[in-house]
Scaffold this active site. Structure first.
Site, PDB file in Angstrom:
ATOM      1  N   ARG A 162      -7.734   7.633  19.509  1.00 47.47           N
ATOM      2  CA  ARG A 162      -7.009   6.604  19.898  1.00 47.47           C
ATOM      3  C   ARG A 162      -5.574   6.922  20.454  1.00 47.47           C
ATOM      4  NH1 ARG A 162     -11.525   5.576  20.003  1.00 47.47           N
ATOM      5  NH2 ARG A 162     -12.636   3.934  18.835  1.00 47.47           N
ATOM      6  N   SER A 212     -11.620  -3.963  17.110  1.00 48.49           N
ATOM      7  CA  SER A 212     -11.184  -3.414  16.124  1.00 48.49           C
ATOM      8  C   SER A 212      -9.519  -3.377  15.696  1.00 48.49           C
ATOM      9  CB  SER A 212     -11.774  -1.772  15.943  1.00 48.49           C
ATOM     10  OG  SER A 212     -12.942  -1.758  15.868  1.00 48.49           O
ATOM     11  N   GLU A 282      -4.770  -0.592  15.295  1.00 48.91           N
ATOM     12  CA  GLU A 282      -5.277  -0.047  16.393  1.00 48.91           C
ATOM     13  C   GLU A 282      -4.591  -1.028  17.488  1.00 48.91           C
ATOM     14  OE1 GLU A 282      -9.659   0.379  18.669  1.00 48.91           O
ATOM     15  OE2 GLU A 282      -9.224   1.363  16.807  1.00 48.91           O
TER      16      GLU A 282
END
Length: 289
Positions: A162, A212, A282
């Site tokens: 990420r 998420s 996230e």
């Protein structure tokens, strides 16, 4: 017309959480000239913009983003195929590019077919799912930096979990050349259908969310930690920890960004107190909370 300006534009229209206050200035750019023009306007005011695509990984404050917003979307979403490579502009949806790959019997992008974002956002955060990620297929990236269009090799993008170098540098991602492999069209389609069915079965796609909510902590799974902490179905206002997949915080109807943020903080606090693991979001927070 190279761009469109919307004033006092609700960010709830432009985020997958369906929350967020108004942007004083919301620019929708249709080409690189429009992007240059808008950046000049914003720079002249001494401001720095928020760049968005599909708004699928953002939680924007109920007070608004606090900065001008530039949307790179349909106007910059062209996709072309040359042999086993695909060139996609930043505004192209991942679902569109994945389907284009399938129609041209190119394999390697099936993992992205159900991710509700754009190429630009996927490059920015090295989006991934089901064992695949953007770094696996990115040959090169085009970006706008210091008034110039530059090309960066995929291996020079510092892709990680990420993460990409775009998070640490002042650049705007314009698109990418993706390197895929020749495959069987029916097999590619079957895999895409299978992954998307698994996504529907396991994720609360019936509610607005940002996917998420938390990054995967090393050695753990965020959803399992949250479930084991007894937080499945926990709610604050219209925000809820999805019982279907505890890694998702969803908008069950009428949630505000403040509701979502408060629930995120509670989840972090409870998980840390029970397991000593601090969950990192996230989702990117924009504005004041």
């Amino acid at each position: 017309m190279n761009f469109e300006l919307l004033k006092n534009e609700p960010m709830s229209k432009h985020t997958t959480f369906k929350t967020g206050g108004c942007a004083d200035a919301f620019y929708r750019v249709f080409n690189i000239d429009g992007l240059r023009e808008v950046l000049e306007i914003i720079s002249a005011k001494g401001e720095k913009p928020l760049i968005i695509g599909n708004g699928s990984n953002l939680l924007v404050s109920d007070m608004g983003p606090g900065v001008p917003v530039i949307e790179i979307g349909e106007g910059m979403s062209e996709v072309s195929v040359d042999g086993d490579t695909i060139v996609a502009l930043a505004g192209a949806r991942l679902s569109k590019v994945s389907r284009c790959a399938m129609e041209n019997s190119l394999t390697g992008m099936e993992f992205a077919s159900g991710i509700p974002g754009t190429i630009g956002g996927a490059l920015y955060m090295n989006a991934g799912a089901y064992g695949g990620e953007m770094k696996d297929i990115v040959q090169s990236v085009k970006a706008y930096k210091d008034g110039e269009i530059i090309e960066i090799a995929g291996e020079a993008m510092d892709f990680g979990y990420r993460h990409s170098r775009a998070m640490n540098e002042d650049m705007i991602l314009l698109g990418a050349t993706l390197k895929l492999k020749a495959g069987d069209k029916q097999e590619i389609e079957a895999l895409m259908n299978d992954l998307n069915q698994r996504r529907r079965d396991k994720q609360p796609l019936e509610y607005p969310s940002a996917g998420s909510t938390f990054k995967r902590p090393e050695g753990y799974f965020a959803g399992k930690l949250i479930m084991d902490a007894g937080l499945a179905g926990d709610s604050f206002g219209g925000a809820m920890v999805s019982p279907k997949h505890c890694g998702f915080i969803v908008n069950t109807g009428g949630a505000t960004s403040t509701d979502v943020y408060a629930l995120i903080q509670k989840v972090q606090s409870v998980v840390y107190s029970k397991f000593g693991v601090m969950l990192e979001t996230e989702v990117k927070m924009i504005g004041e909370f």
